[in-house]
Motif scaffolding. Structure first.
Motif, short mmCIF file in Angstrom:
data_model
loop_
_atom_site.label_atom_id
_atom_site.label_comp_id
_atom_site.label_asym_id
_atom_site.label_seq_id
_atom_site.Cartn_x
_atom_site.Cartn_y
_atom_site.Cartn_z
N TYR A 117 0.86 -1.09 -0.12
CA TYR A 117 0.09 -0.01 0.00
C TYR A 117 0.84 1.16 0.00
N THR A 118 0.83 2.27 -0.92
CA THR A 118 1.37 3.64 -0.97
C THR A 118 0.47 4.52 -1.02
N THR A 119 0.99 5.61 -0.44
CA THR A 119 0.46 7.00 -0.16
C THR A 119 1.38 8.05 -0.04
N PRO A 120 1.07 9.34 -0.23
CA PRO A 120 0.08 9.93 -0.80
C PRO A 120 0.44 9.99 -2.18
N LEU A 184 -1.90 3.72 -6.02
CA LEU A 184 -2.03 4.32 -4.74
C LEU A 184 -3.30 4.07 -4.11
N ASN A 185 -3.33 4.51 -2.86
CA ASN A 185 -4.44 4.06 -1.69
C ASN A 185 -5.15 2.93 -1.62
N PRO A 257 6.80 13.68 1.78
CA PRO A 257 6.84 12.34 2.62
C PRO A 257 5.86 11.47 2.37
N THR A 258 6.14 10.27 2.07
CA THR A 258 5.56 9.25 1.52
C THR A 258 5.45 7.90 2.38
N ASP A 259 4.40 7.20 2.46
CA ASP A 259 4.24 6.12 3.43
C ASP A 259 4.00 4.72 2.47
#
Length: 277
Positions: A117-120, A184-185, A257-259
């Protein structure tokens, strides 16, 4: 990819896809799940880094931890949190990873599966998610920086796979970039097949990757090297995969900033599939 001073398109040399030997396009075998002999699965439900995994890369800002902020199944997942740092388009970037030593005699073929899972935002920079390494022909082991390796990653907002010689320098390397944007998301199931044996062929096979059960195509294939070369690397064959690495490792900077979350990670000598056992 180890050194990134400009974009890949300015540093790489396109080569013919016929330089590779693999079974791209052939249907994958029936999934066996986590119960098959030799398969290793991690759901992170211990609430901490699983046994056998140890911290490895730690550069720029961010954290790599197991937490309850988002999970694909259960309560916990591996979380690369607020990754940021470095300058986009330049060498260097945030890296937070773990390493795992595989059991002896794992074999030369490695199937993998992970939910990601990747965001934003989709990063333009090369963001590695998973790699598996093996000793060069004639060797039975060796330090991490002496091993050949396969990698699953994203680059220029799309999925990518690579075969590398030992790092450093990690090139010349064989790169495949898909035409599929990074999702994404949403949780997505990534599967990969690293065939270091490749039957009677003279070299290891190209990596293959599936997204939610659909195999990715690679309309862009090239050699990356610094300085550039038109000669594809010799993809040395494997006897046994020995080391895994997962987390997030960027080879250029990341300004937003990415999670990332990684959950239900699994590897084995047979296809595991996306279903959870």
């Amino acid at each position: 990819m180890t050194i990134r001073i400009a974009t890949l398109s300015s540093l790489c040399v396109l080569t013919f896809a016929s330089a590779c030997t693999d079974d791209e396009g052939n249907p994958p075998p029936t999934p066996t799940g986590c119960k098959a002999p030799g398969t290793l699965c991690w759901d992170f439900e211990e609430g901490t880094v699983p046994a056998g995994w140890t911290p490895y890369r730690d550069e720029f800002s961010g954290q790599l931890l197991v937490d309850t902020s988002r999970a694909h199944s259960g309560q916990y997942a591996l979380h690369a949190k607020e990754m940021v740092g470095g300058k986009e388009g330049s060498q260097g970037g945030p890296k937070k990873t773990l390493r795992f030593n595989l059991p002896a005699n794992f074999g030369p073929v490695l199937w993998g599966r992970a939910y990601v899972y990747t965001t934003p935002e989709r990063p333009m920079s090369h963001a590695g998610l998973f790699n598996a390494r093996y000793p060069r022909p004639g060797q039975t082991g060796g330090a991490f920086d002496t091993l050949d390796w396969y990698e699953v990653a994203t680059y220029q907002q799309k999925y990518m796979s690579i075969w590398h010689p030992p790092e450093p320098p990690g090139f010349p390397e064989w790169v495949q970039v898909s035409d599929t944007p990074l999702v994404l998301n949403a949780w997505t199931c990534l599967e990969w097949h690293f065939d270091g044996a490749n039957g009677n062929e003279p070299e290891a096979a190209d990596p293959r990757v599936w997204l939610n059960g659909e195999e990715l195509a690679w309309p862009e294939k090239f050699v990356f090297s610094d300085p550039p070369t038109s000669t594809p690397p010799v993809k040395e064959k494997a006897s046994n995969f020995t080391v895994l690495e997962t987390g997030v490792f960027l080879y250029q900077g990341l300004s937003v900033p990415t999670d990332w979350w990684i959950d239900d990670l699994a590897v084995g000598p047979q296809r595991i599939g996306c279903a959870l056992d």
